[in-house]
Design an enzyme around this catalytic site. Structure first.
Site, PDB file in Angstrom:
ATOM      1  N   ARG A  93       0.838  -1.376   0.113  1.00 35.36           N
ATOM      2  CA  ARG A  93      -0.122   0.068   0.008  1.00 35.36           C
ATOM      3  C   ARG A  93       0.756   1.372   0.051  1.00 35.36           C
ATOM      4  O   ARG A  93       0.625   2.066  -0.642  1.00 35.36           O
ATOM      5  CB  ARG A  93      -0.812  -0.193   1.241  1.00 35.36           C
ATOM      6  N   CYS A 117      -3.329  -4.733   1.574  1.00 35.99           N
ATOM      7  CA  CYS A 117      -4.370  -5.910   2.099  1.00 35.99           C
ATOM      8  C   CYS A 117      -5.904  -5.902   1.270  1.00 35.99           C
ATOM      9  O   CYS A 117      -6.187  -4.413   1.073  1.00 35.99           O
ATOM     10  CB  CYS A 117      -4.667  -5.920   3.595  1.00 35.99           C
ATOM     11  N   ARG A 122      -9.918   0.821  -1.885  1.00 35.71           N
ATOM     12  CA  ARG A 122      -9.095   1.475  -1.251  1.00 35.71           C
ATOM     13  C   ARG A 122      -8.323   2.549  -2.268  1.00 35.71           C
ATOM     14  O   ARG A 122      -7.349   2.574  -2.949  1.00 35.71           O
ATOM     15  CB  ARG A 122      -7.763   0.748  -0.694  1.00 35.71           C
ATOM     16  N   ILE A 124      -7.060   6.003  -3.970  1.00 34.66           N
ATOM     17  CA  ILE A 124      -6.403   7.322  -3.759  1.00 34.66           C
ATOM     18  C   ILE A 124      -6.647   8.856  -4.357  1.00 34.66           C
ATOM     19  O   ILE A 124      -5.941   9.465  -4.530  1.00 34.66           O
ATOM     20  CB  ILE A 124      -4.921   6.840  -4.169  1.00 34.66           C
ATOM     21  N   ASP A 125      -7.720   8.947  -4.476  1.00 31.09           N
ATOM     22  CA  ASP A 125      -8.504   9.936  -5.205  1.00 31.09           C
ATOM     23  C   ASP A 125      -8.076  11.342  -4.358  1.00 31.09           C
ATOM     24  O   ASP A 125      -7.802  12.435  -4.757  1.00 31.09           O
ATOM     25  CB  ASP A 125     -10.074   9.983  -5.197  1.00 31.09           C
ATOM     26  N   ASP A 305      -7.298  -1.228  12.304  1.00 30.65           N
ATOM     27  CA  ASP A 305      -6.320  -2.250  12.515  1.00 30.65           C
ATOM     28  C   ASP A 305      -6.176  -3.163  13.355  1.00 30.65           C
ATOM     29  O   ASP A 305      -5.431  -4.106  13.645  1.00 30.65           O
ATOM     30  CB  ASP A 305      -4.949  -1.618  12.183  1.00 30.65           C
ATOM     31  N   ILE A 327     -14.536   2.293   8.782  1.00 30.57           N
ATOM     32  CA  ILE A 327     -13.350   2.929   7.807  1.00 30.57           C
ATOM     33  C   ILE A 327     -13.321   1.991   6.484  1.00 30.57           C
ATOM     34  O   ILE A 327     -13.224   2.704   5.420  1.00 30.57           O
ATOM     35  CB  ILE A 327     -11.907   2.822   8.503  1.00 30.57           C
TER      36      ILE A 327
HETATM   37  C1  UD1 Z   1      -3.370   3.488   6.377  1.00 27.24           C
HETATM   38  C2  UD1 Z   1      -2.813   2.312   6.971  1.00 27.24           C
HETATM   39  C3  UD1 Z   1      -3.823   1.180   7.319  1.00 27.24           C
HETATM   40  C4  UD1 Z   1      -4.881   1.655   8.264  1.00 27.24           C
HETATM   41  C5  UD1 Z   1      -5.377   2.689   7.520  1.00 27.24           C
HETATM   42  C6  UD1 Z   1      -6.500   3.449   8.590  1.00 27.24           C
HETATM   43  C7  UD1 Z   1      -0.472   2.446   5.637  1.00 27.24           C
HETATM   44  C8  UD1 Z   1       0.484   1.896   4.674  1.00 27.24           C
HETATM   45  N1  UD1 Z   1      -1.780   1.916   6.033  1.00 27.24           N
HETATM   46  O1  UD1 Z   1      -4.297   2.925   5.442  1.00 27.24           O
HETATM   47  O2  UD1 Z   1      -3.051   0.014   8.054  1.00 27.24           O
HETATM   48  O3  UD1 Z   1      -5.812   0.700   8.189  1.00 27.24           O
HETATM   49  O4  UD1 Z   1      -4.382   3.805   7.243  1.00 27.24           O
HETATM   50  O5  UD1 Z   1      -5.759   3.473   9.819  1.00 27.24           O
HETATM   51  O6  UD1 Z   1      -0.295   3.289   6.520  1.00 27.24           O
HETATM   52  N2  UD1 Z   1      -9.854   7.144   1.219  1.00 27.24           N
HETATM   53  C9  UD1 Z   1     -10.467   7.761   0.197  1.00 27.24           C
HETATM   54  N3  UD1 Z   1      -9.684   8.348  -0.856  1.00 27.24           N
HETATM   55  C10 UD1 Z   1      -8.245   8.256  -0.584  1.00 27.24           C
HETATM   56  C11 UD1 Z   1      -7.695   7.695   0.596  1.00 27.24           C
HETATM   57  C12 UD1 Z   1      -8.382   7.117   1.490  1.00 27.24           C
HETATM   58  O7  UD1 Z   1     -11.866   7.749   0.045  1.00 27.24           O
HETATM   59  O8  UD1 Z   1      -7.607   8.874  -1.513  1.00 27.24           O
HETATM   60  C13 UD1 Z   1     -10.654   6.615   2.506  1.00 27.24           C
HETATM   61  C14 UD1 Z   1     -10.690   5.035   2.494  1.00 27.24           C
HETATM   62  O9  UD1 Z   1     -11.155   4.164   1.742  1.00 27.24           O
HETATM   63  C15 UD1 Z   1     -10.739   4.668   4.040  1.00 27.24           C
HETATM   64  C16 UD1 Z   1     -10.492   6.199   4.676  1.00 27.24           C
HETATM   65  O10 UD1 Z   1     -10.443   6.989   3.715  1.00 27.24           O
HETATM   66  O11 UD1 Z   1     -12.276   4.579   4.182  1.00 27.24           O
HETATM   67  C17 UD1 Z   1      -9.055   5.991   5.470  1.00 27.24           C
HETATM   68  O12 UD1 Z   1      -8.103   5.447   4.647  1.00 27.24           O
HETATM   69  P1  UD1 Z   1      -6.512   5.910   4.932  1.00 27.24           P
HETATM   70  O13 UD1 Z   1      -6.603   6.591   6.243  1.00 27.24           O
HETATM   71  O14 UD1 Z   1      -6.124   6.716   3.685  1.00 27.24           O
HETATM   72  O15 UD1 Z   1      -5.780   4.398   4.881  1.00 27.24           O
HETATM   73  P2  UD1 Z   1      -4.568   4.140   4.232  1.00 27.24           P
HETATM   74  O16 UD1 Z   1      -3.551   5.023   4.170  1.00 27.24           O
HETATM   75  O17 UD1 Z   1      -4.967   3.438   3.010  1.00 27.24           O
END
Ligand code: UD1
Length: 430
Positions: A93, A117, A122, A124-125, A305, A327
């Site tokens: 990730r 995972c 997930r 990245i918008d 997590d 989440i």
């Molecule tokens: C990170 C952690 C992961 C943890 C998560 C939440 C890393 C490598 N991974 O994941 O272990 O479970 O934080 O604490 O550090 N979202 C969007 N658009 C985006 C980005 C996120 O809609 O561009 C949403 C996701 O789908 C989710 C929420 O925002 O519902 C939080 O995600 P995010 O905090 O970004 O998680 P990760 O960075 O993927």
């Protein structure tokens, strides 16, 4: 394929040393290439995802000197290539952090779309929205995210969701943009603060990390530093829940108790005892466990997590508990596996309704992802008889020496490669 084999039923006693935080270390390693001077990073966890990222930054030209298992020196002055793609990095990730780091430093980056995972969609918008707001052009083509900018300009960014990844990524790019960037509704997780501290130690100007407004004034260049990564709150929490479920008395060393408050609160609610020290916590448990409710939330809420590990604990608590996942939408894939061990769990939408059973029974189960894999190991430590956990590859992505550390506190667990190893283990524990 390696597996863990576990004979359940032993309470856990002794001391365990918690490693550095994987999710902080991944972002810090990516940020380390943003200076042309040599950066020394300590307290790195020796886990698969970290090794993949180190190999990847080496592939694009960074010099990486592995001083020992937990300490590395990185020099980013030799980077020739801003295109990051290999079969390993596609699976993790945190590859997305190389976008922010390379875009900030070179104003160009091409990085394979991130894997990680399978716990739900997930996107990245928000990362992309942030880069575009700073003036970058971002496209997705041939499995890569391609970002380039004539120059990056500070700006005001509101995150629709408090995303850890987007907050850190935007913070990295903004650290070397022109002018001031303000991130609103920023994530407040401890690793966001750690990455900000790391960048500041390299000369960045970041204020407010740990609150929901982060202000960054871009600087022209970053310089060398020596930095120690914070302890892993999720690894610590996993051991705390292991003791809660199996019973016993364990001192966890190298932790920041403040980061564990949500975990500690839930352990107290179910009837375990937790003592806090400056950089350690002691968990003791033995009596019956009580039911409770938990909802995952961004920090300082209960971490997503830790959700599967909490469910394992509640699966053997008296009465009916609920676990609400707010989440990620696909984080209950372990429920079928736990059911094979005797759990009584029904999932309705994003809520797991857990009716406590008296005990788990050993079974052959498969780790569906990193944290759920750790949760199944915890279930195995409590279960009657032998549990075999397949696909431990996931667990090794984020837990350093999980089996060894558990053995150190009395868990009967071995990593095995074949049937001969399994027979040897069964003979040993019978
Ligand atoms: C990170 C952690 C992961 C943890 C998560 C939440 C890393 C490598 N991974 O994941 O272990 O479970 O934080 O604490 O550090 N979202 C969007 N658009 C985006 C980005 C996120 O809609 O561009 C949403 C996701 O789908 C989710 C929420 O925002 O519902 C939080 O995600 P995010 O905090 O970004 O998680 P990760 O960075 O993927």
């Amino acid at each position: 394929m390696e597996q863990y084999v576990i004979k359940g039923g032993n309470p856990l006693y002794g001391e365990v040393e918690i490693s550095g935080a994987k999710n902080a270390a991944l972002a810090i390693l990516a940020a380390a290439i943003m200076t042309d001077e040599t950066v020394t990073i300590e307290n790195l966890p020796n886990v698969r995802d970290i090794n993949v990222l180190l190999r990847t930054i080496e592939e694009i030209g960074a010099r990486v000197e592995r001083v020992n298992a937990h300490k590395v020196r990185v020099n980013g002055s030799f980077i020739q290539n801003v295109s990051v793609d290999n079969e390993f990095i596609r699976k993790i990730r945190a590859s997305y952090y190389l976008l922010g780091a390379l875009l900030g430093k070179y104003k160009r980056a091409e990085v394979a779309l991130p894997g990680g995972c399978d716990i739900g969609s997930r996107p990245i918008d928000l990362h992309i929205k942030g880069f575009r707001a700073m003036g970058a052009q971002v496209d997705i083509a041939h499995g890569l995210v391609i970002a380039r900018a004539q120059h990056l300009a500070g700006t005001h960014i509101y995150l629709d969701k408090s995303s850890v990844g987007a907050t850190i990524n935007i913070m990295m790019a903004a650290a070397m943009a022109d002018g001031k960037t303000v991130i609103e509704n920023a994530a407040k997780e401890p690793h966001v603060v750690d990455v900000a501290n790391f960048l500041n130690s390299m000369g960045a100007n970041i204020r407010g990390a740990g609150t929901d407004v982060i202000r960054i004034v871009g600087v022209e260049r970053l310089h060398k530093t020596e930095y120690s990564v914070i302890p892993d709150q999720i690894e610590a929490g996993s051991f705390m829940f292991a003791v809660g479920a199996a019973g016993g008395d364990v001192l966890l060393k190298n932790v920041i108790p403040k980061h564990l408050e949500a975990t500690t609160a839930k352990l107290l609610e179910v009837g375990c005892m937790v003592d806090e020290f400056d950089d350690a916590v002691r968990v003791h448990s033995g009596g019956s466990l009580h039911h409770t409710q938990v909802t995952t939330l961004p920090y300082p809420g209960f971490p997503t997590d830790m959700q599967p590990q909490m469910a394992v604990l509640l699966g053997i608590a008296d009465g009916t508990s609920t676990v609400t996942e707010s989440i990620f939408e696909n984080r209950f894939r372990y429920v079928d596996e736990l059911t094979r061990m005797g759990a009584d769990i029904k999932v309705e939408s994003n809520i797991a309704i857990i009716r406590g059973v008296e005990k788990y029974t050993g079974a052959r189960v498969s780790a569906p992802d990193l944290r759920a894999g750790a949760a199944l190991v915890i279930a195995g430590l409590v279960a009657e008889g032998i549990t075999i956990v397949d696909d431990i590859y996931y667990i090794e992505r984020g837990y350093e020496d999980f089996d060894k550390k558990l053995r150190g506190i009395g868990g009967q667990i071995e990593k095995i490669s074949d049937d001969k190893d399994l027979q040897k283990f069964i003979l040993k524990v019978s």
